[in-house]
Design a protein around this motif. Structure first.
Motif, short mmCIF file in Angstrom:
data_model
loop_
_atom_site.label_atom_id
_atom_site.label_comp_id
_atom_site.label_asym_id
_atom_site.label_seq_id
_atom_site.Cartn_x
_atom_site.Cartn_y
_atom_site.Cartn_z
N GLU A 190 0.83 -1.21 0.00
CA GLU A 190 0.00 0.00 0.00
C GLU A 190 0.86 1.26 0.00
N PHE A 191 1.89 1.24 0.83
CA PHE A 191 2.72 2.42 0.97
C PHE A 191 3.54 2.68 -0.29
N ALA A 192 4.08 1.63 -0.89
CA ALA A 192 4.85 1.79 -2.13
C ALA A 192 3.97 2.42 -3.20
N GLN A 193 2.74 1.95 -3.30
CA GLN A 193 1.82 2.49 -4.30
C GLN A 193 1.52 3.96 -4.01
N LYS A 194 1.26 4.28 -2.76
CA LYS A 194 0.95 5.66 -2.37
C LYS A 194 2.14 6.59 -2.65
N ALA A 195 3.37 6.09 -2.44
CA ALA A 195 4.57 6.90 -2.64
C ALA A 195 4.98 6.97 -4.12
N GLY A 196 4.43 6.08 -4.94
CA GLY A 196 4.79 6.06 -6.35
C GLY A 196 6.13 5.41 -6.63
N VAL A 197 6.50 4.45 -5.76
CA VAL A 197 7.73 3.68 -5.96
C VAL A 197 7.38 2.20 -6.01
N GLY A 198 8.31 1.41 -6.49
CA GLY A 198 8.09 -0.02 -6.55
C GLY A 198 8.22 -0.69 -5.19
N LEU A 199 7.56 -1.82 -5.06
CA LEU A 199 7.64 -2.59 -3.82
C LEU A 199 9.09 -3.00 -3.53
N ARG A 200 9.80 -3.41 -4.58
CA ARG A 200 11.20 -3.81 -4.39
C ARG A 200 12.03 -2.65 -3.84
N PHE A 201 11.82 -1.44 -4.36
CA PHE A 201 12.56 -0.27 -3.86
C PHE A 201 12.26 -0.04 -2.38
N LEU A 202 11.00 -0.06 -2.01
CA LEU A 202 10.64 0.18 -0.61
C LEU A 202 11.23 -0.90 0.29
N ARG A 203 11.19 -2.14 -0.16
CA ARG A 203 11.77 -3.24 0.62
C ARG A 203 13.27 -2.99 0.82
N GLU A 204 13.98 -2.62 -0.24
CA GLU A 204 15.42 -2.37 -0.14
C GLU A 204 15.70 -1.18 0.78
N LEU A 205 14.89 -0.15 0.69
CA LEU A 205 15.04 1.01 1.57
C LEU A 205 14.88 0.61 3.03
N GLU A 206 13.83 -0.14 3.32
CA GLU A 206 13.57 -0.54 4.71
C GLU A 206 14.59 -1.55 5.23
N GLN A 207 15.26 -2.24 4.33
CA GLN A 207 16.28 -3.20 4.76
C GLN A 207 17.67 -2.57 4.85
N GLY A 208 17.75 -1.28 4.54
CA GLY A 208 19.00 -0.56 4.73
C GLY A 208 19.99 -0.63 3.58
N LYS A 209 19.52 -0.89 2.37
CA LYS A 209 20.43 -0.90 1.23
C LYS A 209 21.14 0.45 1.16
N GLU A 210 22.45 0.41 0.93
CA GLU A 210 23.25 1.63 1.02
C GLU A 210 23.25 2.45 -0.27
N THR A 211 22.87 1.86 -1.39
CA THR A 211 22.87 2.59 -2.66
C THR A 211 21.46 2.63 -3.21
#
Length: 73
Positions: A23-44
């Protein structure tokens, strides 16, 4: 809460608003994979996409002082 690392901040705020990742990825206009990587602390990550997510909290990326206790000398 603003002293949290970015990934923990986003995850905590998203959960406090009651949104699933999907839901949040859709609301933000980003992909689910991007949000998952962001929340998991991907550095790049793309800063513009991070700002898309932070915009929902009324925030944006900015320069902050470093925690110098973990620096390699």
């Amino acid at each position: 809460m603003n002293n949290l690392p970015l990934n923990e901040y986003v995850k905590t705020k998203r959960k406090a608003l009651g949104f699933s990742r999907e839901e949040f990825a859709q609301k933000a206009g980003v992909g689910l994979r991007f949000l998952r990587e962001l929340e998991q602390g991907k550095e790049t990550l793309k800063m513009d996409k991070v700002n898309q997510v932070l915009k929902l909290f009324g925030m944006q990326l900015g320069a902050v002082p470093m925690d110098r206790t973990n620096l390699i000398e």
